[in-house]
Design a protein around this motif. Structure first.
Motif, short mmCIF file in Angstrom:
data_model
loop_
_atom_site.label_atom_id
_atom_site.label_comp_id
_atom_site.label_asym_id
_atom_site.label_seq_id
_atom_site.Cartn_x
_atom_site.Cartn_y
_atom_site.Cartn_z
N ALA A 98 35.43 48.53 40.09
CA ALA A 98 36.88 48.42 40.03
C ALA A 98 37.42 47.61 41.21
O ALA A 98 38.31 46.77 41.04
N ALA A 99 36.89 47.85 42.40
CA ALA A 99 37.34 47.09 43.58
C ALA A 99 36.97 45.62 43.45
O ALA A 99 37.79 44.74 43.73
N ALA A 100 35.76 45.33 43.02
CA ALA A 100 35.33 43.93 42.86
C ALA A 100 36.15 43.24 41.76
O ALA A 100 36.56 42.09 41.90
N PHE A 101 36.40 43.96 40.68
CA PHE A 101 37.18 43.38 39.57
C PHE A 101 38.59 43.06 40.02
O PHE A 101 39.17 42.04 39.62
N SER A 102 39.17 43.89 40.88
CA SER A 102 40.53 43.63 41.36
C SER A 102 40.59 42.35 42.20
O SER A 102 41.64 41.73 42.30
N VAL A 103 39.46 41.95 42.75
CA VAL A 103 39.42 40.71 43.53
C VAL A 103 39.14 39.50 42.66
O VAL A 103 39.86 38.51 42.69
N CYS A 104 38.10 39.58 41.85
CA CYS A 104 37.67 38.37 41.13
C CYS A 104 38.18 38.28 39.70
O CYS A 104 38.09 37.22 39.09
N ARG A 105 38.70 39.37 39.14
CA ARG A 105 39.29 39.39 37.81
C ARG A 105 38.36 38.95 36.70
O ARG A 105 38.78 38.37 35.71
N ASN A 112 33.69 41.59 49.57
CA ASN A 112 33.32 40.28 50.13
C ASN A 112 32.52 39.45 49.12
O ASN A 112 32.75 38.24 49.00
N HIS A 113 31.61 40.07 48.40
CA HIS A 113 30.86 39.35 47.36
C HIS A 113 31.82 38.83 46.29
O HIS A 113 31.71 37.69 45.84
N ALA A 114 32.76 39.67 45.89
CA ALA A 114 33.73 39.27 44.86
C ALA A 114 34.61 38.11 45.36
O ALA A 114 34.90 37.19 44.61
N LYS A 115 35.01 38.16 46.62
CA LYS A 115 35.81 37.07 47.20
C LYS A 115 35.02 35.76 47.20
O LYS A 115 35.54 34.70 46.87
#
Length: 160
Positions: free
Chosen positions: A18-25, A64-67
């Motif tokens: 959920a956190a990664a999805f909120s960054v990279c969509r 950070n990975h998602a960014k």
């Protein structure tokens, strides 16, 4: 302190996603970020103070990975959040609008809102995870809420 990777995957996979999805969509990119995060944890020999420290570290690495993924040329020119939203089921119609409004926020607001409301982190903990001052987190939360209020109020007024 070292917790087995399998136990962490079982416990925190959905939170990290959920956190990664909120960054990279992107569902696929979020899955990749989560997988890379657990792989990094599994292959390193770092000791942690507590389980909360492990969770905060995992969230920071996943974000950070998602960014990094979201910032790549290939991903910036890829699509569609809308396609993913179509696959979700919502309990109430307003839930879809809220998700769309949150996902439309600039990343710096979207991430702090996610960590605060969905992960139940305090402002101090968010500041530690994102390496920001507490005042910066408070400012981002406030500005994100204002943007959400404006967006959701417009949608609500359009329905009348």
């Amino acid at each position: 302190m070292r917790i087995p990777t399998e136990a962490l995957v079982e416990k925190y996979q959905s939170n990290l996603y959920a956190a990664a999805f909120s960054v990279c969509r992107s569902a696929e990119d979020a899955e990749d970020a989560v997988q890379d995060t657990f792989l990094k944890y599994h292959t390193m020999n770092k000791q942690f103070e507590s389980e909360q420290h492990v969770k905060a570290w995992l969230l920071r690495v996943a974000i950070n990975h998602a960014k990094n993924t979201a910032g790549s040329f290939w991903r910036r020119n890829a699509s569609p959040l809308e396609d993913y939203i179509e696959t979700l089921s919502f309990q109430a119609p307003e839930d879809r609008g809220l998700l769309e409004a949150v996902m439309a926020l600039p990343e710096k607001y979207r991430v702090v809102i996610h960590l605060f409301y969905y992960e139940d982190y305090s402002i101090r903990e968010i500041a530690g995870i994102l390496h920001l001052a507490e005042t910066a987190v408070k400012t981002r939360l406030s500005r994100g809420r204002k943007l959400l209020k404006i967006t959701l109020k417009e949608e609500w007024n359009d329905d009348e």
